[in-house]
Design a protein around this motif. Sequence first.
Motif, PDB file in Angstrom:
ATOM      1  N   UNK A   1     -12.394   4.370  -5.032  1.00 32.49           N
ATOM      2  CA  UNK A   1     -11.542   5.554  -3.825  1.00 32.49           C
ATOM      3  C   UNK A   1     -12.906   6.279  -3.586  1.00 32.49           C
ATOM      4  N   UNK A   2     -13.886   6.747  -4.104  1.00 33.49           N
ATOM      5  CA  UNK A   2     -14.651   7.841  -4.163  1.00 33.49           C
ATOM      6  C   UNK A   2     -15.884   7.125  -2.580  1.00 33.49           C
ATOM      7  N   UNK A   3     -15.562   5.725  -3.186  1.00 37.79           N
ATOM      8  CA  UNK A   3     -16.904   4.754  -2.195  1.00 37.79           C
ATOM      9  C   UNK A   3     -16.025   4.590  -1.219  1.00 37.79           C
ATOM     10  N   UNK A   4     -15.030   4.225  -0.977  1.00 38.04           N
ATOM     11  CA  UNK A   4     -14.645   3.393  -0.122  1.00 38.04           C
ATOM     12  C   UNK A   4     -13.471   3.452   0.532  1.00 38.04           C
ATOM     13  N   UNK A   5     -12.534   4.522   0.475  1.00 33.49           N
ATOM     14  CA  UNK A   5     -11.205   4.991   0.608  1.00 33.49           C
ATOM     15  C   UNK A   5     -11.211   5.609   2.052  1.00 33.49           C
ATOM     16  N   UNK A   6     -12.569   5.925   2.309  1.00 32.21           N
ATOM     17  CA  UNK A   6     -12.382   6.419   3.790  1.00 32.21           C
ATOM     18  C   UNK A   6     -13.161   5.802   4.289  1.00 32.21           C
ATOM     19  N   UNK A   7     -13.771   4.996   4.883  1.00 31.54           N
ATOM     20  CA  UNK A   7     -14.340   3.851   5.085  1.00 31.54           C
ATOM     21  C   UNK A   7     -12.750   2.411   5.486  1.00 31.54           C
TER      22      UNK A   7
ATOM     23  N   UNK B   1     -10.398   4.106   7.844  1.00 32.48           N
ATOM     24  CA  UNK B   1     -11.089   4.221   9.336  1.00 32.48           C
ATOM     25  C   UNK B   1     -10.709   2.730   9.832  1.00 32.48           C
ATOM     26  N   UNK B   2     -11.343   2.136   8.945  1.00 31.27           N
ATOM     27  CA  UNK B   2     -11.549   0.663   9.941  1.00 31.27           C
ATOM     28  C   UNK B   2      -9.942   0.108   9.699  1.00 31.27           C
ATOM     29  N   UNK B   3      -8.873   0.655   9.501  1.00 35.78           N
ATOM     30  CA  UNK B   3      -6.980   0.483   9.381  1.00 35.78           C
ATOM     31  C   UNK B   3      -6.934   0.406  10.053  1.00 35.78           C
ATOM     32  N   UNK B   4      -6.891   1.716  10.755  1.00 38.21           N
ATOM     33  CA  UNK B   4      -6.971   2.983  11.961  1.00 38.21           C
ATOM     34  C   UNK B   4      -7.110   2.300  13.643  1.00 38.21           C
ATOM     35  N   UNK B   5      -8.256   1.173  13.484  1.00 32.99           N
ATOM     36  CA  UNK B   5      -8.575   0.329  14.415  1.00 32.99           C
ATOM     37  C   UNK B   5      -7.706  -0.406  14.965  1.00 32.99           C
ATOM     38  N   UNK B   6      -6.886  -1.514  14.210  1.00 34.01           N
ATOM     39  CA  UNK B   6      -5.773  -1.629  13.832  1.00 34.01           C
ATOM     40  C   UNK B   6      -4.098  -1.315  14.206  1.00 34.01           C
TER      41      UNK B   6
ATOM     42  N   UNK C   1      -2.653   3.614   7.938  1.00 30.25           N
ATOM     43  CA  UNK C   1      -3.986   3.254   7.657  1.00 30.25           C
ATOM     44  C   UNK C   1      -3.732   3.323   5.925  1.00 30.25           C
ATOM     45  N   UNK C   2      -3.323   4.711   5.558  1.00 29.40           N
ATOM     46  CA  UNK C   2      -4.034   4.798   3.915  1.00 29.40           C
ATOM     47  C   UNK C   2      -2.999   4.321   3.537  1.00 29.40           C
ATOM     48  N   UNK C   3      -1.292   4.344   4.005  1.00 28.24           N
ATOM     49  CA  UNK C   3      -1.160   2.790   2.787  1.00 28.24           C
ATOM     50  C   UNK C   3      -1.241   1.765   3.238  1.00 28.24           C
ATOM     51  N   UNK C   4      -1.530   1.562   3.720  1.00 30.41           N
ATOM     52  CA  UNK C   4      -2.721   0.218   3.284  1.00 30.41           C
ATOM     53  C   UNK C   4      -3.675  -0.367   2.231  1.00 30.41           C
ATOM     54  N   UNK C   5      -4.706   0.502   2.623  1.00 31.07           N
ATOM     55  CA  UNK C   5      -5.648   0.747   1.713  1.00 31.07           C
ATOM     56  C   UNK C   5      -4.764   0.717   0.240  1.00 31.07           C
ATOM     57  N   UNK C   6      -4.168   1.354   0.062  1.00 27.03           N
ATOM     58  CA  UNK C   6      -3.077   2.423  -0.995  1.00 27.03           C
ATOM     59  C   UNK C   6      -3.047   1.004  -2.237  1.00 27.03           C
ATOM     60  N   UNK C   7      -2.113   0.554  -0.917  1.00 32.26           N
ATOM     61  CA  UNK C   7      -1.343  -0.616  -1.108  1.00 32.26           C
ATOM     62  C   UNK C   7      -2.380  -1.717  -1.771  1.00 32.26           C
ATOM     63  N   UNK C   8      -3.635  -1.868  -1.528  1.00 35.00           N
ATOM     64  CA  UNK C   8      -5.099  -2.894  -1.356  1.00 35.00           C
ATOM     65  C   UNK C   8      -5.032  -2.593  -2.589  1.00 35.00           C
ATOM     66  N   UNK C   9      -5.925  -1.280  -3.004  1.00 40.84           N
ATOM     67  CA  UNK C   9      -5.807  -0.912  -4.738  1.00 40.84           C
ATOM     68  C   UNK C   9      -5.177  -1.244  -5.603  1.00 40.84           C
ATOM     69  N   UNK C  10      -3.829  -0.538  -5.097  1.00 43.34           N
ATOM     70  CA  UNK C  10      -2.467  -1.419  -5.812  1.00 43.34           C
ATOM     71  C   UNK C  10      -2.235  -2.815  -5.936  1.00 43.34           C
ATOM     72  N   UNK C  11      -2.809  -2.977  -5.473  1.00 42.66           N
ATOM     73  CA  UNK C  11      -2.453  -4.474  -5.698  1.00 42.66           C
ATOM     74  C   UNK C  11      -3.936  -5.479  -6.754  1.00 42.66           C
ATOM     75  N   UNK C  12      -5.110  -4.868  -5.827  1.00 46.45           N
ATOM     76  CA  UNK C  12      -5.834  -5.014  -6.920  1.00 46.45           C
ATOM     77  C   UNK C  12      -6.054  -4.676  -8.371  1.00 46.45           C
TER      78      UNK C  12
END
Length: 192
Positions: free
Chosen positions: A24-30, A33-38, A45-56
């Motif tokens: 979370x600390x090292x990758x969440x913000x980056x 920001x990457x998801x916001x591009x899309x 974008x936050x939902x997408x990243x949170x979903x990714x972390x939960x999936x892992x």
Amino acid sequence: MSKEKSYFLEGINEQLPAAYRQLYDQYYKALVLYAINFLSSQQAAEDVVQELFATIWEKKTTFLSLTSFRTYLYNSVRNTSLNYLKRQNVELLYLDHLANTFQEVSEEDTNEEEVYRLLFCTIEKLPKRCREVFLLHMDGKKNEEIATALNISIETVKTQKKRALKFIKTQMGTYYFILPLCDILHKNSFLS
């Protein structure tokens, strides 16, 4: 690969909470920001990243190298973002279809729906056998078919249909005469 990076990846593979905190600390913000591009939406974008972390975490995904791990993160964010956009597009098309298909309800439509509601409330008040006969008749069944289905005589079917019609006329009062179903009610003639 450095020892620190090795421990991090081992921690992810073993589902250690400290490793997920580091993720979370090292990758969440980056990744956000990457998801916001899309997506052009920080919340999405936050939902997408949170979903990714939960999936892992849920899938207990194992990674062989930090490079493959990073590739997985960014590709997952990209693919999930694109799928999100597809879903949004489908939803917008569907909403547009609904808006074009179902026009605003007029007062006349509301009145007609109210008459239907009253009719079905009245039908529910009929005695059981009378209601069964009447509903089968409304489904377009002939007297013989109703008699066979309910194991009663054709004369009983005719009598029950007459009773139902009389009850509906009495209960609905003046609404009966504006009932849009009147043609349907009389189509197969209750008296036959």
